[in-house]
Write a protein that holds these residues in place. Structure first.
Motif, short mmCIF file in Angstrom:
data_model
loop_
_atom_site.label_atom_id
_atom_site.label_comp_id
_atom_site.label_asym_id
_atom_site.label_seq_id
_atom_site.Cartn_x
_atom_site.Cartn_y
_atom_site.Cartn_z
N LEU A 321 16.92 24.60 3.82
CA LEU A 321 16.82 23.74 2.64
C LEU A 321 17.17 22.30 3.00
N ALA A 322 18.18 22.11 3.86
CA ALA A 322 18.52 20.75 4.31
C ALA A 322 17.35 20.14 5.08
N GLN A 323 16.69 20.95 5.90
CA GLN A 323 15.52 20.47 6.64
C GLN A 323 14.38 20.11 5.69
N ILE A 324 14.17 20.94 4.68
CA ILE A 324 13.12 20.66 3.69
C ILE A 324 13.40 19.36 2.96
N LYS A 325 14.64 19.18 2.54
CA LYS A 325 14.98 17.95 1.81
C LYS A 325 14.83 16.72 2.69
N SER A 326 15.21 16.82 3.95
CA SER A 326 15.06 15.66 4.83
C SER A 326 13.59 15.28 4.97
N ASP A 327 12.69 16.27 5.14
CA ASP A 327 11.26 15.98 5.23
C ASP A 327 10.70 15.47 3.91
N HIS A 328 11.15 16.08 2.82
CA HIS A 328 10.64 15.67 1.50
C HIS A 328 10.99 14.22 1.18
N TYR A 329 12.23 13.84 1.42
CA TYR A 329 12.64 12.48 1.07
C TYR A 329 12.12 11.45 2.08
N LYS A 330 11.92 11.85 3.32
CA LYS A 330 11.25 10.96 4.27
C LYS A 330 9.82 10.69 3.81
N ALA A 331 9.15 11.75 3.34
CA ALA A 331 7.79 11.60 2.85
C ALA A 331 7.73 10.65 1.66
N LEU A 332 8.71 10.76 0.77
CA LEU A 332 8.73 9.86 -0.39
C LEU A 332 8.92 8.42 0.04
N ALA A 333 9.75 8.20 1.07
CA ALA A 333 9.96 6.83 1.56
C ALA A 333 8.64 6.25 2.08
N HIS A 334 7.89 7.04 2.87
CA HIS A 334 6.60 6.55 3.38
C HIS A 334 5.59 6.37 2.25
N TYR A 335 5.67 7.23 1.23
CA TYR A 335 4.75 7.07 0.09
C TYR A 335 5.04 5.77 -0.66
N PHE A 336 6.31 5.46 -0.88
CA PHE A 336 6.65 4.23 -1.61
C PHE A 336 6.20 2.99 -0.85
N ILE A 337 6.42 2.95 0.46
CA ILE A 337 6.03 1.75 1.21
C ILE A 337 4.50 1.65 1.31
N ALA A 338 3.83 2.81 1.33
CA ALA A 338 2.37 2.79 1.31
C ALA A 338 1.87 2.23 -0.01
N THR A 339 2.55 2.57 -1.10
CA THR A 339 2.18 2.02 -2.41
C THR A 339 2.36 0.51 -2.43
N ILE A 340 3.43 0.02 -1.80
CA ILE A 340 3.64 -1.44 -1.72
C ILE A 340 2.46 -2.10 -1.00
N LEU A 341 2.07 -1.53 0.12
CA LEU A 341 1.04 -2.15 0.95
C LEU A 341 -0.35 -2.01 0.34
N CYS A 342 -0.62 -0.90 -0.32
CA CYS A 342 -1.97 -0.66 -0.85
C CYS A 342 -2.20 -1.27 -2.23
N ASP A 343 -1.17 -1.39 -3.02
CA ASP A 343 -1.35 -1.81 -4.42
C ASP A 343 -0.96 -3.26 -4.68
N HIS A 344 -0.30 -3.90 -3.74
CA HIS A 344 0.23 -5.24 -4.03
C HIS A 344 -0.32 -6.24 -3.02
N GLU A 345 -1.05 -7.22 -3.55
CA GLU A 345 -1.54 -8.32 -2.74
C GLU A 345 -0.69 -9.54 -3.01
N LEU A 346 -0.58 -10.37 -1.98
CA LEU A 346 0.20 -11.60 -2.12
C LEU A 346 -0.57 -12.58 -2.98
N GLN A 347 -0.01 -12.91 -4.14
CA GLN A 347 -0.66 -13.82 -5.08
C GLN A 347 -0.18 -15.25 -4.85
N PRO A 348 -0.96 -16.24 -5.32
CA PRO A 348 -0.57 -17.64 -5.08
C PRO A 348 0.81 -17.98 -5.64
N GLY A 349 1.20 -17.38 -6.75
CA GLY A 349 2.49 -17.72 -7.35
C GLY A 349 3.67 -16.94 -6.80
N ASP A 350 3.42 -16.01 -5.89
CA ASP A 350 4.50 -15.18 -5.36
C ASP A 350 5.31 -15.93 -4.32
#
Length: 660
Positions: A321-350
């Motif tokens: 279960l500890a191994q499962i949780k480590s993989d699960h939460y690592k996957a969530l971390a990569h999913y969140f950063i992928a969302t940052i890169l795929c969904d957010h473009e640098l806008q002129p006002g940023d």
């Protein structure tokens, strides 16, 4: 305590645990007898039969161990009754114990040591036994914690009043290992105190898993409970360093502390995302680092669980279960950063500098040929890096699903499977939404994510001072004076005749008061009063808790009439020896081995012998000879002499009377 006959899910589990403990004890005794027969016989036919029997017994013990592991992973029983969509948390089961009768040992000691009528303390002894019995079934709330702490503190009073350091009281404490089911029996009160501490920590974990993780208050309570559980277990590890039970060994406690802090960290992450995670750049950066921290701590927990000697005794499903949780939460971390890169473009006002700094902090180093600002500005690079993170997220999700499918116990937990499948589908959907890129331009491997948190998780030490406890045996007198370490004469009656209003002595001290500046020519001295005597009663009134002025008032209240008072004298006490424990540990191979803390006698010069210092819960050759309540058989060594044998690390029990 709770009604032990109540048919709740938790009580059923504890009852099953008690039954398994007895079955394990029976199998261990049978195996001990078979091993002794194997050592004793020289008949080849009998040896073959015994070896066959031992193989069956080892198989039975392995099956019982797996059943006990099944109880330890029955996490759904301890979760909150509200329907949740979260990975279950792991609680600790309470250690089981046998009943203990304090009546005769304590009454005998009161009569012998304190020279008082032991029948006057029957109610106090009954209260102590009732409190201990209630502690076997504590309620799963703060009232249960307070009751266990009250008994733990009460044991401190009992230890000081009735357990002298030079001999045993004949009270046998039996506790079963929470993971192996192997019983440990000691006449040392420290085993009782250590086991109660373990149950306090275990009860905190059950309170934490019971909290409603769908509310902010529930998650806060869960975090607090797991931190307190870690604090109690850490206190146990630091205070009782030589416990004879695997579940309370320093290595095991170290793993349990890490697991509780990891579960507290997991609840903190759930608390942050409880109101929803906004698809906003800096919010996602924060969530990425927080969830990466959860995955990191579970990696450490899984690593610790797979180290010797913990690996052989920790439930296999906990490690998975500890191994499962480590993989699960690592996957969530990569999913969140992928969302940052795929969904957010640098806008002129940023703010370019702030976003570049935030993105750089997510990595130890950027992939070769990429820079943080360039990635933010270049859509193609952002997509490539985002897809690389999604690939790693999918890989981690698939690994978590694979491990959960391989573990029989975890495979039957429906909510765990549902959470893992939902997270996997979400990452696959995100990956499918991205445009197909040229494989030659794709990034082969996404970099690791640096974990960071703004929330500090640490152990919370047990607050024993907040629990108010009154000494059951308060009537015996102030503990600083009337303790098991002090030896007293029997009370002597002194008849006092005041001469011209003078007593012939002064009083000093607190409670009880002492005779001071005794005139050797006064009538009290001729009746046997001595300098330094303690006054315990005046005219039949107990004075052990009275001060100087109160006792003096009673002495002078009779005027010229003679009065009687009882005094005691402190005897010289011999140098106290450390309490030697009469321990038995049922020997079992590998997982069921309970290695005694064998202590080799120091090689000293015969003409100059220094006193040996025995560690807590130690077992040595001399102890084996003196312990009447236990039987420890040495291991059979070919060619060993009868006059000197080394104690086997596995002490075997083969007598029914040796347990009781």
């Amino acid at each position: 305590g709770c009604n032990p006959l109540a048919e709740t899910g938790r009580s059923k589990l504890q009852n099953q645990r008690a039954v398994l403990n007895q079955q394990i004890l029976k199998a261990v005794r049978m195996r001990a007898g078979a091993e002794n027969l194997l050592r004793a016989t020289t008949n080849n036919k009998i040896r073959d039969q015994v070896l066959l029997e031992l193989s069956f017994l080892n198989s039975d013990l392995q099956i019982l161990k797996e059943e006990l592991e099944g109880l330890n992973i029955s996490v759904e029983v301890y979760q909150n009754a509200e329907e949740t969509f979260s990975i279950p948390l792991v609680p600790l089961g309470l250690k089981e114990t046998k009943e203990v009768d304090f009546t005769l040992p304590l009454k005998d000691f009161i009569l012998e040591h304190y020279s008082e009528d032991s029948s006057e303390y029957e109610d106090e002894i009954a209260d102590l036994m009732d409190l201990r019995q209630a502690c076997r079934t504590p309620s799963r709330d703060e009232a249960g914690i307070e009751m266990l702490m009250s008994y733990f503190l009460q044991l401190g009073y009992v230890e000081n009043r009735f357990f002298p350091p030079t001999r045993h009281m004949g009270v046998l404490f039996t506790w079963y290992d929470s993971f192996t089911g192997v019983p440990v029996c000691q006449q040392n009160l420290l085993l009782e105190k250590a086991s109660i501490l373990f149950n306090i920590g275990a009860l905190y974990t059950q309170i934490g898993t019971r909290c409603n993780r769908q509310t902010q208050a529930g998650l806060e309570n869960a975090v607090d409970a797991f931190q307190k559980a870690a604090g109690v277990l850490s206190y146990l590890k630091e205070t009782f360093t030589h416990t004879p039970s695997y579940d309370m060994s320093p290595a095991m406690l170290n793993v349990l502390v890490k697991m509780m802090l990891a579960q507290a960290r997991e609840c903190v992450f759930e608390q942050i995302g409880l109101s929803g995670i906004r698809n906003e750049f800096f919010t996602l950066v924060k969530m990425t680092q927080e969830v990466a921290k959860v995955g990191e701590v579970y990696v450490l927990v899984n690593t610790a669980m797979n180290q010797e000697p913990v690996k052989e005794n920790i439930p296999y499903s906990w490690s998975k279960l500890a191994q499962i949780k480590s993989d699960h939460y690592k996957a969530l971390a990569h999913y969140f950063i992928a969302t940052i890169l795929c969904d957010h473009e640098l806008q002129p006002g940023d703010d370019e500098d702030q976003q570049e700094k935030a993105l750089s902090q997510l990595y130890d180093h950027m992939p070769e040929g990429l820079a943080a600002l360039a990635v933010l500005k270049d859509k193609a690079q952002r997509k490539q890096l985002g897809k690389a993170h999604l690939r790693r997220a999918v890989v981690h999700h698939e690994e978590a699903l694979r491990v959960s499918g391989l573990c029989k116990k975890l495979r039957n937990i429906d909510v765990l499977r549902e959470v893992l499948v939902a997270a996997h589908k979400r990452s696959l959907l995100k990956f499918a939404q991205q445009e197909t890129e040229d494989d030659f331009l794709s990034i082969s491997q996404a970099p690791d994510i640096l974990a960071k948190t703004e929330h500090k998780i640490e152990t919370i030490a047990p607050q024993f001072s907040k629990v108010k406890v009154k000494d059951f045996f308060h009537k015996l007198g102030p503990l600083a004076v009337f303790s098991a370490k002090q030896r007293w004469t029997a009370p002597r009656t002194i008849a006092i005749h005041q001469e011209a209003g003078e007593l012939g002595f002064h009083l000093r001290g607190g409670s009880p008061v002492q005779i001071h500046c005794l005139d050797p020519r006064c009538s009290a001295a001729s009746m046997g009063l001595r300098e330094g005597d303690y006054i315990v009663s005046v005219c039949g009134v107990d004075c052990k808790w009275l001060g100087v002025n109160e006792v003096l008032e009673k002495l002078k209240s009779s005027g010229e009439q003679p009065l009687e008072m009882e005094v005691i004298s402190c005897q010289d006490t011999a140098a106290s020896l450390h309490s030697k424990s009469a321990t038995y540990s049922v020997g079992m191979q590998k997982t069921y081995s309970l290695i005694c803390l064998a202590m080799d006698e120091d090689k000293m010069d015969q003409t100059k012998k220094a006193p040996l210092k025995f560690p807590f819960l130690s077992w040595g050759t001399k102890n084996r000879q003196k312990a009447a309540s236990t039987l420890c058989l040495p291991s059979a060594v070919a060619g060993s002499s009868q006059t000197k044998k080394k104690l086997s690390p596995f002490t075997l029990l083969n007598s029914e009377s040796s347990l009781y």
